[in-house]
Design an enzyme around this catalytic site. Structure first.
Site, PDB file in Angstrom:
ATOM      1  N   HIS A  50      42.143 -67.503  32.598  1.00  0.00           N
ATOM      2  CA  HIS A  50      42.742 -66.406  31.825  1.00  0.00           C
ATOM      3  C   HIS A  50      42.596 -66.571  30.444  1.00  0.00           C
ATOM      4  O   HIS A  50      42.763 -65.544  29.798  1.00  0.00           O
ATOM      5  CB  HIS A  50      44.281 -66.543  32.211  1.00  0.00           C
ATOM      6  CG  HIS A  50      45.110 -65.613  31.880  1.00  0.00           C
ATOM      7  ND1 HIS A  50      46.129 -65.604  31.006  1.00  0.00           N
ATOM      8  CD2 HIS A  50      45.128 -64.174  32.195  1.00  0.00           C
ATOM      9  CE1 HIS A  50      46.688 -64.197  30.859  1.00  0.00           C
ATOM     10  NE2 HIS A  50      46.352 -63.434  31.556  1.00  0.00           N
ATOM     11  N   TYR A  91      47.493 -51.593  24.457  1.00  0.00           N
ATOM     12  CA  TYR A  91      48.406 -52.985  24.379  1.00  0.00           C
ATOM     13  C   TYR A  91      48.243 -53.387  22.925  1.00  0.00           C
ATOM     14  O   TYR A  91      47.374 -53.723  22.286  1.00  0.00           O
ATOM     15  CB  TYR A  91      47.444 -53.956  25.335  1.00  0.00           C
ATOM     16  CG  TYR A  91      47.501 -53.667  26.728  1.00  0.00           C
ATOM     17  CD1 TYR A  91      47.996 -52.398  27.199  1.00  0.00           C
ATOM     18  CD2 TYR A  91      47.431 -54.659  27.755  1.00  0.00           C
ATOM     19  CE1 TYR A  91      48.011 -52.095  28.632  1.00  0.00           C
ATOM     20  CE2 TYR A  91      47.446 -54.604  29.120  1.00  0.00           C
ATOM     21  CZ  TYR A  91      47.833 -52.988  29.745  1.00  0.00           C
ATOM     22  OH  TYR A  91      48.059 -53.251  30.895  1.00  0.00           O
TER      23      TYR A  91
END
Length: 682
Positions: free
Chosen positions: A431, A464
């Site tokens: 991630h 975002y």
């Protein structure tokens, strides 16, 4: 109340997640939000609930089915929690439908944007739709009968369907058939001259009799399923991650039914048949007032009506960047912080990778790819770099939820282009957001690093909120090199010079940071996160609060910490910011002005999956100007009283709701524009 009882120190994760859905729905209710953006929030609510059922509810259902009825979550048993989730979701969906029907649809109608049901159409519209049905819809419809020779058909996840009851004209025998509403066609069919939209299932229902010549159609009801799409690939299960994931994607399409959505007035006999054939109970059935799947309203939200949406904000070129100077010269002088979507991703992160691909002094590029856009300029730059003979490594995380198929295709395409592709580690998701560029400079090798709190995705970088860091710090460069060696080879390295990496040390490092800050007696911790669930982390924050440490948490989504409880967490505040952009950055600050501050950014939230089951990286930010930028973000987040919701001890959220107060997103847009103007005038 979010928790089972106010005396339990933790709030229930799933119910906290639904509280976030409530906050998103509240955006659709705000009259000051532009109309089509309100419609978009309505759609997002449906998408969020779909995801909760596909993953979180699926996990609970599996445990109940396996006999773990005694399992407790923050004082609530799994069956009790499932009942509570059902109650809250029903309440949210009722409110969502009411807001759309009673507020947004009339407002859309006044502006000439109509969603029309069949009974409201005139003859001209029906004649047009008659042609559409026969030319574009009828050829792709497949009625599937259910009788002794035809078993009940498989119903795919999130598909819209029609349950049809037909009667044989000669014998009067009733038969059931299922017709899938084709997902390849638009859910909303547009009428000519912008007269409005008709739901596709309404059009099919109007002509459903044509699929059953010689039969009488007595009943026709839309329904929709949500299935379990959760999965885990443990290390012992496979020697070929790519093959195993392909197999798992196929399996999860047939996952257990978690939810059946039907019209409120569905015929009881049809509903009984569906429940029997799908092998589901009453708790899986959700009766919806109005249209099913309001997530499809993105069609309306995307209409070319700019006056009904947010005023466009083109992200600015970050101050200090210019076409006259290379990234490598700028980063050699000092670290650089960029803040998306206020500052351009294309002009910063994507341009950095493009410049590295074409620079003759660059020898190699190593990049992690978790979620990328469908037409990624970064992927194109990696291909270009490989074509130019550079050593290019792309670590493509195949297990990024709901993007698995796209990432498989991307990985194979990169391999064909000559990029060295690694699929990540079995049992762990990669991630961390990392780009390492190795460059020949004056007879030496220099390492340049970019890391971010968000994905290398041009599309989401416009929506975002994330921060990115560019640095030439030699210790960080060496750490990132070692981390890539760990992810691509057999390195067993567990500690690093400056980098803090999960799952080996991030948990312990964070606990130690909190412990040390609490020893001062007047400590101060500010953390901006997307989620806070991990019990050990929460307990450490409780202990710090009891030691007198002031803790300001900005947690966008799920939060299991209960703030403001006397003797437990009276020094902790939690706020959530929901607005035009999706808050996504993770920033940590510890200390006080007289002692100095420690700043970190990273890819990890304080959740067990991030700390224990993912490769994550937490970066120290040491450059004074970069620290000032992070401080500016945290200060504005805490000052916002326009988009902020404050978490109460009982798990509910109260809006600060000052109509004339500071709007975080507007303030950051203004600052970005001012910073850009100042840089141009120098």
């Amino acid at each position: 109340m979010t928790a089972a009882g106010s005396d339990h120190p933790l709030l229930v994760r799933e119910l906290s997640q639904l509280e976030f859905v409530r906050r998103v729905l509240a955006q659709a209710e705000r009259e000051r939000t532009p109309l089509l953006e309100r419609v978009r929030y309505i759609a997002i609510v449906s998408e969020l609930i779909d995801e909760i059922y596909q993953v979180r509810v699926a996990e609970l259902e599996e445990k109940v089915d396996a006999g773990f009825e005694g399992l407790h979550r923050a004082g609530m048993s799994a069956p009790e929690l499932l009942d509570r989730i059902r109650s809250v979701v029903s309440e949210i969906c009722e409110q969502q439908s009411r807001v759309f029907r009673a507020e947004l649809q009339p407002a859309l109608d006044r502006l000439g944007i109509h969603i029309l049901l069949w009974d409201a159409l005139d003859e001209t519209d029906r004649a047009y739709l008659h042609r559409v049905f026969h030319d574009q819809v009828y050829p792709v419809l497949t009625p599937l009968a259910v009788d002794p020779a035809h078993p009940f058909p498989y119903i795919s996840n999130l598909s819209m369907n029609l349950a049809v009851m037909v009667k044989e004209t000669e014998t009067g025998v009733q038969r059931f058939a299922r017709v899938k509403v084709p997902p390849i066609l638009p859910r909303l069919i547009e009428l000519p001259a912008q007269r409005g939209f008709v739901p596709l299932e309404q059009l099919i229902s109007a002509y459903i009799y044509e699929l059953f010549p010689g039969m009488h159609v007595s009943k026709c009801h839309p329904f929709r399923l949500t299935r379990n799409t959760d999965y885990e690939l443990a290390e012992f299960e496979t020697n070929d991650l790519l093959a195993a994931l392909k197999s798992e994607i196929g399996r999860r399409r047939r996952g257990q039914v978690m939810r059946l959505e039907v019209e409120r007035d569905i015929d009881p006999d049809v509903l009984d048949l569906l429940m029997r054939e799908l092998e589901i109970k009453d708790r899986h059935v959700y009766r919806i007032a109005g249209l099913l799947d309001l997530g499809s309203l993105t069609t309306l939200a995307d209409l070319d009506r700019p006056e009904l949406r947010w005023k466009p904000f083109p992200p600015v070129v970050p101050a200090g960047l210019s076409a006259e100077r290379s990234f490598f010269d700028l980063i050699s002088e000092r670290d650089l912080i960029v803040h998306h979507p206020y500052e351009s991703f294309a002009a910063s992160t994507a341009e950095f990778v493009r410049e590295a691909a074409h620079d003759p002094q660059v020898l190699g590029i190593k990049q992690t790819l978790y979620r990328t856009s469908s037409d990624s300029s970064i992927v194109r730059s990696l291909v270009t770099a490989a074509d130019l003979g550079k050593q290019v490594v792309a670590l493509v995380e195949l297990k990024a939820r709901f993007d698995e198929e796209r990432n498989i295709e991307r990985a194979l395409a990169l391999e064909e282009a000559g990029v060295h592709v690694v699929y990540g580690l079995v049992g762990l998701k990669t991630h961390a957001k990392l780009c390492l560029v190795v460059r020949q400079e004056e007879g030496r090798l220099a390492r340049y690093v970019h890391t971010s709190t968000g994905n290398y995705n041009e599309k989401t970088a416009r929506m975002y909120e994330d921060v990115g860091l560019f640095t030439k710090d030699p210790q960080i460069g060496a750490d990132v090199s070692d981390l890539f060696n760990h992810m691509t080879g057999y390195s067993k390295q567990k500690s690093y010079r400056k980098l803090v990496v999960a799952p080996t040390e991030l948990r312990d490092h964070f606990l130690e940071l909190v412990r040390r800050e609490s020893e001062y007696g007047d400590g101060h911790i500010v953390a901006k996160l997307n989620g806070l669930v991990d019990e050990r982390m929460i307990n450490a924050l409780y202990e710090a609060s009891q030691a007198g440490t002031r803790i300001d948490l900005i947690v966008r989504g799920v939060c299991s910490l209960r703030p403001g409880v006397s003797g437990l967490s009276e020094n902790i505040t939690v706020r959530s910011i929901v607005g035009r952009f999706l808050e996504h950055s993770r920033i940590l600050r510890l200390g006080r002005p007289e002692r100095g501050f420690l700043y970190y950014i990273g890819s990890a939230d304080l959740m067990p999956r991030n700390l224990d089951r993912r490769v994550e990286a937490l970066f120290p930010v040491e450059d004074p100007e970069a620290q000032r930028r992070l401080e500016e973000i945290l200060d504005l987040c805490r000052a916002d009283d326009h988009l902020s919701w404050v978490l109460q001890p009982d798990g509910t959220y109260e809006p600060r709701g000052q109509k004339r107060g500071l709007d975080l997103h507007q303030a950051l847009m203004d600052l970005a524009l001012e910073r850009s103007r100042t840089a141009r005038n120098r």
